[in-house]
Design an enzyme around this catalytic site. Structure first.
Site, mmCIF file in Angstrom:
data_model
loop_
_atom_site.group_PDB
_atom_site.id
_atom_site.type_symbol
_atom_site.label_atom_id
_atom_site.label_comp_id
_atom_site.label_asym_id
_atom_site.label_seq_id
_atom_site.Cartn_x
_atom_site.Cartn_y
_atom_site.Cartn_z
ATOM 1 N N PRO A 160 0.837 -1.208 0.000
ATOM 2 C CA PRO A 160 0.000 0.000 0.000
ATOM 3 C C PRO A 160 0.869 1.253 0.000
ATOM 4 C CG PRO A 160 0.030 -1.027 2.164
ATOM 5 C CD PRO A 160 0.729 -1.967 1.246
ATOM 6 N N TYR B 107 2.379 5.679 12.546
ATOM 7 C CA TYR B 107 0.948 5.930 12.664
ATOM 8 C C TYR B 107 0.440 5.433 14.022
ATOM 9 C CZ TYR B 107 1.308 7.376 7.855
ATOM 10 O OH TYR B 107 1.680 8.044 6.723
ATOM 11 N N ALA C 167 -5.272 3.141 2.594
ATOM 12 C CA ALA C 167 -6.469 3.143 3.432
ATOM 13 C C ALA C 167 -7.582 3.976 2.805
ATOM 14 C CB ALA C 167 -6.128 3.650 4.825
ATOM 15 N N ARG D 133 7.984 1.546 -4.202
ATOM 16 C CA ARG D 133 8.538 2.468 -5.184
ATOM 17 C C ARG D 133 8.946 1.756 -6.478
ATOM 18 N NH1 ARG D 133 9.922 4.247 -0.140
ATOM 19 N NH2 ARG D 133 9.705 6.484 0.287
ATOM 20 N N GLN E 168 -5.509 -1.602 3.241
ATOM 21 C CA GLN E 168 -4.844 -1.310 4.507
ATOM 22 C C GLN E 168 -5.702 -0.351 5.317
ATOM 23 O OE1 GLN E 168 -1.353 1.450 4.870
ATOM 24 N NE2 GLN E 168 -0.238 -0.463 5.230
ATOM 25 N N ARG F 194 1.027 -4.829 9.271
ATOM 26 C CA ARG F 194 2.289 -4.223 8.847
ATOM 27 C C ARG F 194 2.925 -3.533 10.049
ATOM 28 N NH1 ARG F 194 3.668 -0.193 3.672
ATOM 29 N NH2 ARG F 194 5.565 -1.326 3.137
#
Length: 339
Positions: A23, A156, A57, A298, A74, A204
């Site tokens: 994600p 987060y 998300a 990436r 996610q 994760r």
């Protein structure tokens, strides 16, 4: 036979290869809703040949119905890292007079000197937060997603509860390692109980804060063992994102040793991610038992057909839409699985 292109199961979710699109936040939603950018962005990645695509998300059901791969989403709460500008605008906190809002966290500790301090969550708010995760997961189930990934990484909210750098609570959610892990485990168990076993649920994590005295590899192993005990289907091992004091040793595959350690110590199905750019590199990670799957971020943005090119190099087959079969190079005839 290529190990990267061998099948793998995440709980009851069967995948035909071990390539996952991780994600990646696009910072392009319109009041929380997906836009045409997401349709274009996710449409490209849905045709990549990876076996699993995990959305940021946000809910983007228009892509789901046209995708030949499994789709996950996610679920995240940014905590004190909310109310910030997109990275191309500097990523700093948005001032209140410019539309910024109050953020929340385990403790009232600002991310840096330029950011306002968040408000510490109450116990009632933590209970409501768990319900919010469950509501979002059930919404994803109704839409038709195959997998839920809890975001407990990159600074987060769940990561903020895990790390002693950001969690200085004195109640049952702070202090000891067991207390700091409590919210992540409670959210996971609530999701697992709310969802059918046909849906995979994973987590994760950031394996380390890269800061002395912060969250680290040993604590990540303990969390992985606790998640395994309550039925976690996989763990996605990244690192960093919690503190501006982080000092990261960056290089090709720099996070793979964390994935290897957690996999060995917990027995969890493990995703490795971070500067994995070459097919041969990814193949070796799987063949050596360092991880069970490779997550691309990436590298997939730079080359949305990375799995095709990897299959060509490794002598494997990959899913590709029939409209594109004619692009198959002459020297690798049989690249696309014609099903």
């Amino acid at each position: 036979m290529s190990q990267l292109f061998s099948p793998i199961a995440l709980g009851n979710l069967e995948l035909e290869n071990r390539i996952v699109i991780a994600p990646m936040c696009q910072y392009s939603a319109d009041e929380g809703a997906a836009t045409s950018w997401h349709t274009l962005h996710l449409g490209h990645l849905a045709l990549s040949g990876a076996a699993l695509l995990i959305l940021e998300a946000a809910v983007v059901d228009t892509v789901k119905k046209h995708s030949p791969i499994a789709l996950g989403i996610q679920l995240a709460h940014a905590g004190r890292k909310a109310s910030t500008q997109p990275p191309w605008s500097g990523g700093g906190a948005i001032a209140a007079e410019k539309g910024g809002w109050e953020t929340v966290a385990p403790s009232a500790l600002a991310y840096d000197d330029a950011s306002p301090a968040p408000r510490a969550l109450s116990l009632d708010e933590i209970a409501a937060l768990i319900d919010d995760f469950v509501t979002a997961a059930r919404r994803a189930q109704r839409i038709g997603f195959n997998l839920i990934e809890m975001h407990a990484a990159h600074g987060y909210l769940l990561h903020q509860f895990l790390s002693p750098l950001t969690n200085q609570r004195e109640d049952r959610y702070g202090g000891s390692l067991d207390n700091r892990m409590r919210l992540t485990l409670e959210v996971f168990q609530a999701l697992r109980q709310a969802l059918p076993l046909t849906m995979a649920v994973g987590v994760r994590i950031s394996a380390t804060d890269w800061v002395d005295g912060g969250w680290d590899e040993a604590q990540s192993v303990a969390l992985g063992q606790a998640l395994k005990a309550v039925g976690c289907d996989y763990i996605h091992v990244s690192s960093d994102g919690l503190s501006p004091q982080q000092r990261i040793s960056v290089g090709p595959g720099y996070q793979v040793p964390f994935a290897k350690k957690i996999r060995q110590e917990t027995g969890l199905t493990t995703f490795a991610v971070g500067m994995i750019t070459e097919p041969e590199q990814a193949e070796a990670i799987i063949a050596n038992g360092d991880a069970d799957a490779i997550a691309l971020a990436r590298a997939a943005l730079y080359d949305p057909r990375w799995p095709w090119h990897a299959a060509a190099k490794l002598g494997a087959q990959v899913q590709g839409p029939k409209q594109y079969w004619r692009c198959e190079p002459h020297e690798v005839k049989g690249l696309f699985r014609r099903t």
